[in-house]
Write an enzyme that holds these catalytic residues in place. Structure first.
Site: not given
Ligand code: CA
Length: 423
Positions: A124, A126, A131, A140, A196, A198, A230, A234, A237, A241, A250, A254, A356, A370
């Site tokens: 997968d 990114y 996203h 952040r 997600e 995708e 996907d 959360r 995750q 992660y 995840k 799928t 995503t 999101e």
């Protein structure tokens, strides 16, 4: 890279399969996507091509002599194009093969579709920069994109065994979570289940171990694209992660749409690939004139939600968001070139997820994370329900289609999956 239009995408073509001429169908004669299906009571899958509301059984139509999709995908581009041409000519208005083909048709409503091939490995990526930016901001605020993002097509190795075709139903996963207020982590059902939006990229011809695929040859190694969901937990995750990336958040489910839309069918919808002003140019192994000229694909993508309450009330699914694949930061060819640059061998049937695919707008997020701003602002649905994350009984449906003046609209069919209560 394909730049020459061929007769199979001629918008003037019509089929003797009446439903393929319906302007609303995802599967006109210009599309011809490949998938696997079985009839009631059969255990083995057959290879078919979707046409209107029918499936053409390629073996019964005497076009192939195998039920092994991976073997078919692994044949070279010339053989694949010859097969597409033979299918197109046989399905056209006035075809001399109508009698043989007619006996090889079965209604899509009467078949079960599976994953389109045996998926050995799943990676997968990114590539959705909107996203990555929005999600990065949640963690952040001052530094949403990490410094490697515009140089490396970031990805991780996912799990192939839990990938299923549209219609997948799975239980809310259990996992370890640890929120900011928790004194210690605990095990329990995820409380922040998400989807997600995708695309799935299916590998055609393999490359030998140790032999990278150059970007100029990369697209010929791709069989076609599907929609891909996907599913993501959360809360699991967020705790697991760092530092190695997603794992149990995840790999429990799928979902892919069952029909692989070939790169040949997507020719009319190619777009220039450009970086925003001021962004670094890709390193030479990720750059080519063809990739700049037509590396992008204009695919319109949508996420729909049908809650259990909507289903009980007989209400249709509601549109949550829409976006476009042309917003991806890395192209299909770049992903293949990057994945193999170290000599990694891709196999026929391997699956690459795009990551995503969100748009720039606030209502174009390809995940609930999101759309609900990390769960802080619930979405209001038309029937009065609200959603920050998925609830038991929710069915998420992904849709995708391509439209361009002067060409026939083609679609991807549906990628639907349903979240069941935790066991
Ligand atoms: Ca993903």
């Amino acid at each position: 890279m394909r730049t020459q239009f061929d007769e199979t995408i001629d918008p003037a073509l019509t089929s003797w399969v009446e439903s393929a001429n319906d302007p609303a169908t995802d599967f006109p004669i210009q599309n011809l996507p490949f998938g696997r299906f079985r009839r009631n009571g059969e255990t083995d899958f057959r290879i078919g091509v979707a046409i209107g509301d029918q499936v053409l059984d390629l073996r019964l139509a005497k076009l192939i002599d195998t039920a092994d999709m991976n073997a078919l995908m692994g044949t070279g581009i010339a053989a694949r194009r010859a097969l597409r041409l033979a299918i197109s000519r046989g399905l056209r208005q006035g075809s001399g093969r109508q009698d043989v083909f007619r006996n090889a048709l079965i209604a899509q409503a009467d078949v079960e579709t599976g994953v389109p091939c045996r998926i050995g490995d799943y990676t997968d990526f990114y590539t959705g920069i909107h996203h990555a930016t929005t999600v990065g901001k949640l963690f952040r605020p001052d530094n949403p994109l990490l410094p490697n993002y515009k140089w490396v097509p970031v990805g991780y190795h996912g799990r192939a065994s839990s990938i299923a075709a549209s219609g997948q139903r799975f239980h809310r996963p259990h996992g370890q979570t640890s929120g900011p207020e928790d004194a210690a982590p605990s095990l329990g059902p995820s409380r922040r289940m998400d989807y997600e939006l995708e695309l799935g990229i299916f590998v055609a011809e393999p490359n030998a171990l140790g032999e990278p695929v150059a970007i100029e040859a990369a697209e010929e190694r791709v069989f076609g694209l599907t929609l891909l969901n996907d599913w993501s937990a959360r809360d699991i995750q967020a705790w697991e992660y760092q530092p190695l990336g997603p794992f149990l958040a995840k790999n429990f489910a799928t979902t892919v749409s069952p029909w692989m839309v070939t790169m040949d069918a997507l020719q009319p919808f190619r777009m220039p690939f450009q970086r925003p002003q001021g962004d670094p140019e890709p390193l030479p192994y990720l750059d080519s004139p063809a990739n700049r000229a037509a590396g992008g694909v204009d695919i319109r993508l949508e996420v729909w939600l049908q809650t259990a309450r909507m289903r009980t009330a007989g209400e249709p699914a509601q549109l949550l968001s829409s976006s476009n694949y042309s917003d991806a930061y890395w192209t299909v060819a770049q992903l293949v070139a990057h994945h193999t640059v170290n000599g990694c061998n891709l196999q026929s049937g391997d699956l690459l997820g795009s990551g995503t695919l969100s748009g720039a707008g606030a209502n174009q997020g390809g995940s609930l994370l999101e759309l609900s701003l990390g769960g802080k602002q619930a979405l209001s649905l038309a029937n009065g329900e609200t959603r920050s994350f998925l609830e038991d009984g929710d069915t998420v449906i992904l849709r995708g289609y391509c439209e361009r003046p002067g060409f026939r609209r083609i679609g991807f069919g549906e990628c639907a999956g349903t979240l069941l209560p935790a066991r």
